[in-house]
Design a protein around this motif. Structure first.
Motif, PDB file in Angstrom:
ATOM      1  N   TYR A  39       0.852  -1.197   0.000  1.00 30.32           N
ATOM      2  CA  TYR A  39       0.000   0.000   0.000  1.00 30.32           C
ATOM      3  C   TYR A  39       0.882   1.240   0.000  1.00 30.32           C
ATOM      4  O   TYR A  39       1.782   1.376   0.827  1.00 30.32           O
ATOM      5  N   TYR A 104      -6.345   1.902   4.747  1.00 31.20           N
ATOM      6  CA  TYR A 104      -5.512   0.917   5.428  1.00 31.20           C
ATOM      7  C   TYR A 104      -6.380  -0.136   6.125  1.00 31.20           C
ATOM      8  O   TYR A 104      -6.147  -1.340   5.989  1.00 31.20           O
ATOM      9  N   VAL A 114      -0.476  -5.521   6.049  1.00 29.67           N
ATOM     10  CA  VAL A 114      -0.412  -4.412   5.099  1.00 29.67           C
ATOM     11  C   VAL A 114       0.989  -3.812   5.154  1.00 29.67           C
ATOM     12  O   VAL A 114       1.452  -3.389   6.222  1.00 29.67           O
ATOM     13  N   VAL A 116       3.052  -0.827   4.208  1.00 33.08           N
ATOM     14  CA  VAL A 116       2.812   0.575   3.858  1.00 33.08           C
ATOM     15  C   VAL A 116       4.129   1.239   3.479  1.00 33.08           C
ATOM     16  O   VAL A 116       5.058   1.299   4.292  1.00 33.08           O
ATOM     17  N   LEU A 140      -1.476   5.100  12.311  1.00 35.08           N
ATOM     18  CA  LEU A 140      -1.674   3.716  11.883  1.00 35.08           C
ATOM     19  C   LEU A 140      -1.284   2.722  12.977  1.00 35.08           C
ATOM     20  O   LEU A 140      -1.700   1.559  12.931  1.00 35.08           O
TER      21      LEU A 140
END
Length: 237
Positions: A39, A104, A114, A116, A140
């Protein structure tokens, strides 16, 4: 069992190979049967193809990951390759951390992990001097991996980045050295050990230098060589 929801991949500066490492980690985790998804919240330096604006980093991820039609692998895309806060101002499309957090969370609902990828180095502002990459990482609530290069100056850049991250109370999982040459000099050979001594952070990966790596990263032989020196267990501890 994966207890992390995500890992943030940052770098000592732009062009240290964060996208290569994010792609490699995606491949390595998925090979290990961990459902990882890449991502890129903010991409500056959009490219055009067939009349469409594309995020080049996401296009590289596609070498190892085929996203579903409704998956949002990039939230904010800007044409100029500027710092995100300036690119957003010029486009009159400010970066909204709530949108990033929502995207997210949507990815994590259907994936185990994920990955990032940040924009530029760790100290890059996203909105202004008060809200930058460290603020997003805290929102996050995920640990980070620092990507650096096996070049002259890496000790200074890596130490500064690690100490800055520590000053922001970020959880550093480890450091990955990218672009390690086949025939390193004595100085380069010493870098991993000295980086650990200077930062107190483990070097969890040494990724080799491969010519034309961005065009060849879809080749299995190249991917296997790239991930060989990355310790995934250290990331999942």
């Amino acid at each position: 069992m994966i207890y992390l929801s995500g890992i943030f991949i940052t770098g000592t500066s732009s062009n240290v190979g964060k996208t290569i490492i994010t792609t490699c980690l995606t491949y390595a985790f998925r090979k290990r049967k961990v459902d990882a998804v890449p991502y890129k919240p903010v991409q500056c330096g959009a490219i055009t193809e067939g009349g469409k604006w594309l995020a080049p980093d996401v296009e590289l991820y596609r070498k190892v990951y085929n996203p579903k039609d409704d998956e949002q692998l990039n939230s904010f895309l800007y044409e100029p390759r500027f710092s995100p806060h300036i690119a957003a101002q010029l486009a009159n499309r400010p970066i909204d951390p709530q949108v990033i957090k929502r995207n997210y969370d949507e990815l994590h609902k259907v994936h185990e992990l994920v990955l990032v990828e940040g924009a530029g180095g760790l100290a890059v502002p996203l909105i202004d001097e008060h809200y930058g990459t460290p603020s997003l990482i805290k929102d996050l609530n995920i640990p980070i991996v620092i990507v650096t290069q096996a070049t002259v100056g890496t000790l200074n850049a890596t130490a500064l980045t690690a100490h800055y991250a520590q000053s922001k109370d970020l959880d550093i999982k480890g450091i990955i050295i990218n672009g390690y040459p086949d025939n390193p000099t004595e100085g380069v050979k010493n870098n991993p050990r000295m980086i650990e001594k200077m930062t107190g952070v483990p070097v969890i990966g040494i990724v080799p230098q491969i010519k034309n790596v961005e065009t060849r990263i879809g080749e299995k032989e190249v991917l296997e060589k790239l991930i060989e020196g990355i310790d995934l267990d250290k990331l999942l501890e």
